[in-house]
Design a protein around this motif. Structure first.
Motif, PDB file in Angstrom:
ATOM      1  N   ARG A  91       1.471  -4.366 -11.177  1.00 10.10           N
ATOM      2  CA  ARG A  91       2.689  -5.190 -11.183  1.00 10.10           C
ATOM      3  C   ARG A  91       2.436  -6.544 -11.835  1.00 10.10           C
ATOM      4  NH1 ARG A  91       3.243  -2.378  -6.236  1.00 10.10           N
ATOM      5  NH2 ARG A  91       5.200  -1.192  -6.147  1.00 10.10           N
ATOM      6  N   GLY A  94      -1.746  -1.238  -7.102  1.00  4.26           N
ATOM      7  CA  GLY A  94      -0.316  -1.514  -7.265  1.00  4.26           C
ATOM      8  C   GLY A  94      -0.065  -2.972  -7.594  1.00  4.26           C
ATOM      9  N   ARG A  95      -0.753  -3.870  -6.888  1.00  3.74           N
ATOM     10  CA  ARG A  95      -0.584  -5.309  -7.149  1.00  3.74           C
ATOM     11  C   ARG A  95      -1.046  -5.668  -8.561  1.00  3.74           C
ATOM     12  NH1 ARG A  95      -2.631  -8.717  -1.866  1.00  3.74           N
ATOM     13  NH2 ARG A  95      -1.843  -7.327  -0.228  1.00  3.74           N
ATOM     14  N   GLU A 109       9.354   5.065 -10.927  1.00  2.00           N
ATOM     15  CA  GLU A 109       9.509   5.760  -9.641  1.00  2.00           C
ATOM     16  C   GLU A 109      10.400   6.990  -9.803  1.00  2.00           C
ATOM     17  OE1 GLU A 109      10.684   3.621  -6.166  1.00  2.00           O
ATOM     18  OE2 GLU A 109       9.576   1.833  -6.749  1.00  2.00           O
ATOM     19  N   HIS A 161      -3.656   8.554  -5.159  1.00  2.00           N
ATOM     20  CA  HIS A 161      -2.268   8.175  -5.433  1.00  2.00           C
ATOM     21  C   HIS A 161      -1.254   8.962  -4.612  1.00  2.00           C
ATOM     22  CE1 HIS A 161      -3.138  11.622  -7.999  1.00  2.00           C
ATOM     23  NE2 HIS A 161      -1.843  11.860  -8.088  1.00  2.00           N
ATOM     24  N   PHE A 177       2.650   4.876 -10.497  1.00  2.00           N
ATOM     25  CA  PHE A 177       1.894   4.142 -11.512  1.00  2.00           C
ATOM     26  C   PHE A 177       0.854   5.008 -12.223  1.00  2.00           C
ATOM     27  CE2 PHE A 177       2.898  -0.068  -9.244  1.00  2.00           C
ATOM     28  CZ  PHE A 177       3.933  -0.338 -10.125  1.00  2.00           C
ATOM     29  N   SER A 179       0.189   7.256  -1.633  1.00  2.36           N
ATOM     30  CA  SER A 179       0.449   5.832  -1.843  1.00  2.36           C
ATOM     31  C   SER A 179       1.886   5.593  -2.279  1.00  2.36           C
ATOM     32  CB  SER A 179      -0.504   5.289  -2.921  1.00  2.36           C
ATOM     33  OG  SER A 179      -0.140   3.973  -3.298  1.00  2.36           O
ATOM     34  N   GLU A 180       2.439   4.469  -1.857  1.00  2.32           N
ATOM     35  CA  GLU A 180       3.781   4.106  -2.307  1.00  2.32           C
ATOM     36  C   GLU A 180       3.782   3.716  -3.778  1.00  2.32           C
ATOM     37  OE1 GLU A 180       3.661  -0.617  -0.969  1.00  2.32           O
ATOM     38  OE2 GLU A 180       4.901   0.798   0.160  1.00  2.32           O
ATOM     39  N   ASN A 181       2.596   3.550  -4.345  1.00  2.00           N
ATOM     40  CA  ASN A 181       2.466   3.181  -5.761  1.00  2.00           C
ATOM     41  C   ASN A 181       2.132   4.386  -6.643  1.00  2.00           C
ATOM     42  OD1 ASN A 181       2.752   0.320  -5.222  1.00  2.00           O
ATOM     43  ND2 ASN A 181       0.669   0.366  -4.416  1.00  2.00           N
ATOM     44  N   LYS A 182       2.328   5.595  -6.140  1.00  2.00           N
ATOM     45  CA  LYS A 182       1.865   6.786  -6.862  1.00  2.00           C
ATOM     46  C   LYS A 182       2.476   6.928  -8.251  1.00  2.00           C
ATOM     47  CE  LYS A 182       4.985   9.665  -4.032  1.00  2.00           C
ATOM     48  NZ  LYS A 182       5.143   8.699  -2.912  1.00  2.00           N
ATOM     49  N   ASN A 201       9.503  -0.687 -13.250  1.00  2.00           N
ATOM     50  CA  ASN A 201       8.873  -0.183 -12.029  1.00  2.00           C
ATOM     51  C   ASN A 201       9.776   0.844 -11.344  1.00  2.00           C
ATOM     52  OD1 ASN A 201       7.196   0.029  -9.702  1.00  2.00           O
ATOM     53  ND2 ASN A 201       8.386  -1.546  -8.672  1.00  2.00           N
ATOM     54  N   ASP A 217      -3.234  -0.204  -2.655  1.00  2.00           N
ATOM     55  CA  ASP A 217      -2.436  -1.426  -2.598  1.00  2.00           C
ATOM     56  C   ASP A 217      -2.863  -2.406  -3.685  1.00  2.00           C
ATOM     57  OD1 ASP A 217      -0.655  -3.415  -1.440  1.00  2.00           O
ATOM     58  OD2 ASP A 217      -2.455  -4.373  -0.642  1.00  2.00           O
TER      59      ASP A 217
END
Length: 408
Positions: free
Chosen positions: A170, A166-167, A214, A319, A327, A322-325, A210, A163
Motif C-alpha cells: 500500500r 500489505g502495508r 480485490e 496469502h 496483492f 490473509s486479508e491482503n491476498k 486496491n 500484514d
C-alpha cells in the motif's frame, strides 16, 4: 530445561537456524533506523513485548526513508518461514513444543531465563513469551503441513508477515500512483461520483486500484475459466423465474413466493460479482497500460519493490488466509496486464446484456405513489430492490487522456 525433556541435546541442532531466525526477526523489529543498531524493549515510553514483532515502525508517506524498518522486518520474517522448511521439521517442531510446555509448567524457568536477558524483560513477560511460542510453533507446523490454517493467531509470524507485506505494498502504491501528474492522466467519475468522487479529488488512485484488485481476485477465485482464451461466456438470468419476472404484473410480483425472491437475489448477486470484476479489470488495464503512467512509475523505483514482496507472499503460501491476498496479483505486473487485458475483456457483450437486464428490472420495480409494499424495509421486494440498486454504486472511474495544452 531442554535436557530435562531430552537427554540428547543434539535433538535441537536442526532447530537452531530456525530459532536463531526468530530471535533475529525480533531484534530487527526492536531496532530503528533512527537509533543506530541498538535493541530497545522500551521506546518513547512504550514497552514492547519483545517476542511478537510489534515494535516494527510503520512506513509514513511524509518521512523519507521510513519504509526501511518495515522492509527489514519483512525480510527477517521471510527468513523465519524459509528456515522452518528443513527435513523432518514437523518432528523437531514437536520436540520444541513439548519442551516449551515443560518450561511453562516449571515456575522457576521464567525467573531464571529473565535474568539472562539484557534490558528490561521481567519473568512475567517471559512466561507470556513461552505461551506465545507454543502457539507460534503449532501454527507454523500446520502451515508447513499444508493444513487449512485459520486466521486466529494474529500476532504470529504468518500474520505479521502478511500484514507487513500489505502495508508495504500500500505504501509503494501510494508512492507510485498517487504522484502521477495530472498532465498524464485524468478521470471521469460521472458513473461513480458518490463512490469514488472524493478519492479522485484527493488523487488517491492507490485506494481505487486496491479495491479493483480485490474484486479481480474474487472473480478469479470463483470463475478462473473466464480468464482463459476460448472460454465459454457466462450466462446470467437464464432461469424461468428471471425470464418471467420482467413481464409479470406488479401485483403478481408482490405475491411471489419467497423462494423466487431468493433465487432472483442470488442470480443478481452472481451477476454483480461478474460485472464488478470485469469493470475492475477494465480500470486496471486502462490505468496501468498507459505509456505515461508506465514512464512515471519507471522514473521512480519501478514495480520491483512491490513485485518482490508480492512474490514472496505467494511463494511462501501465506496469502490464502490473509486479508491482503489480492496483492499476489502484483507479483508480476506484466502478467497482471495479460490477465486484466486478456480474454476477460472479450466478454463485454455478455456484460452489456447483464447490465441491461438489471437496469430493466430495477426500472420495473421502482415504487409508485402509495405503493407501500415496495418500500417496506425488510420485505422480500424491498431487499430485491436494494440488491438491484447496489449495482449502480459498483462502477469505477473512467481513465481519460487529458487534452494537450493549447499552443500559446
Amino acid at each position: 530445561v531442554m535436557s530435562i525433556v531430552y537427554e540428547d541435546k543434539t535433538e535441537f541442532d536442526p532447530l537452531l537456524p530456525f530459532l536463531q531466525s526468530l530471535i533475529n526477526a525480533e531484534m530487527v523489529s526492536l531496532k530503528s533506523r533512527t537509533q543506530s543498531n541498538e535493541v530497545y524493549f522500551i521506546n518513547r515510553k512504550v514497552c514492547f513485548s519483545g517476542f511478537d514483532y510489534s515494535a516494527t515502525m510503520p512506513a509514513r508517506d511524509d518521512i523519507d526513508g521510513s519504509h526501511v524498518d518495515l522492509n527489514s522486518s519483512i525480510a527477517a520474517l521471510e527468513d523465519v518461514l524459509r528456515k522452518a522448511q528443513f527435513p523432518s521439521s514437523a518432528y523437531y517442531l514437536d520436540v520444541a513444543i513439548q519442551c516449551l510446555n515443560e518450561m511453562s509448567n516449571c515456575d522457576d524457568v521464567s525467573e531464571a531465563c529473565s535474568k539472562t536477558i539484557v534490558g528490561y524483560f521481567p519473568s512475567s513477560r517471559l512466561a507470556k513469551a513461552i505461551q506465545h511460542y507454543i502457539v507460534e510453533f503449532q501454527d507454523i507446523k500446520r502451515h508447513l503441513s499444508s493444513e487449512s490454517v485459520a486466521v486466529d493467531f494474529d500476532v504470529g509470524v504468518r500474520y505479521r508477515l502478511g500484514d507487513f507485506i500489505g502495508r508495504s505494498i500500500r505504501f509503494n502504491l501510494r508512492k507510485l500512483l498517487n504522484t502521477i501528474p495530472e498532465s498524464v492522466l485524468d478521470f471521469s467519475v460521472a458513473s461513480c461520483e458518490e463512490r469514488w468522487g472524493r478519492a479522485v479529488d484527493d488523487w488517491s488512485i492507490s485506494s481505487i486500484i486496491n479495491f479493483a484488485l480485490e474484486k479481480i481476485y474474487e472473480l478469479m477465485s470463483v470463475n478462473e475459466e473466464l480468464f482463459v482464451q476460448g472460454a465459454s461466456p457466462p450466462s446470467f438470468f437464464a432461469s424461468k423465474t428471471c425470464e418471467d419476472v420482467v413481464s409479470m404484473p406488479r401485483k403478481q410480483i408482490r405475491t411471489m413466493p419467497e423462494k423466487m425472491y431468493e433465487e432472483l437475489i442470488n442470480d443478481i448477486k452472481e451477476a454483480r460479482s461478474f460485472l464488478l470484476g470485469i469493470r475492475a479489470c477494465r480500470f486496471v488495464w486502462e490505468l496501468l497500460a498507459r505509456d505515461g503512467v508506465d514512464n512515471h512509475v519507471n522514473s521512480l523505483e519501478g514495480w520491483h519493490p512491490i513485485e518482490s514482496v508480492a512474490r514472496s507472499f505467494y511463494d511462501l503460501n501465506i496469502h490464502e488466509c490473509s486479508e491482503n491476498k489480492h496483492f499476489v496479483l502484483l507479483r508480476d505486473i506484466n502478467e497482471l496486464l495479460e490477465i486484466v487485458g486478456g480474454p476477460i475483456l472479450n466478454l463485454e457483450v455478455e456484460a452489456e446484456k447483464t447490465e441491461q437486464y438489471i437496469q430493466k428490472l430495477r426500472k420495473k420495480l421502482q415504487p409508485k405513489k402509495r405503493e407501500s409494499s415496495f418500500m417496506m424495509k425488510g420485505s422480500p421486494i424491498y431487499n430485491l430492490r436494494m440488491c438491484l440498486q447496489a449495482e449502480t454504486e459498483e462502477h469505477f472511474p473512467l481513465c481519460l487522456t487529458p487534452p494537450k495544452p493549447k499552443a500559446s
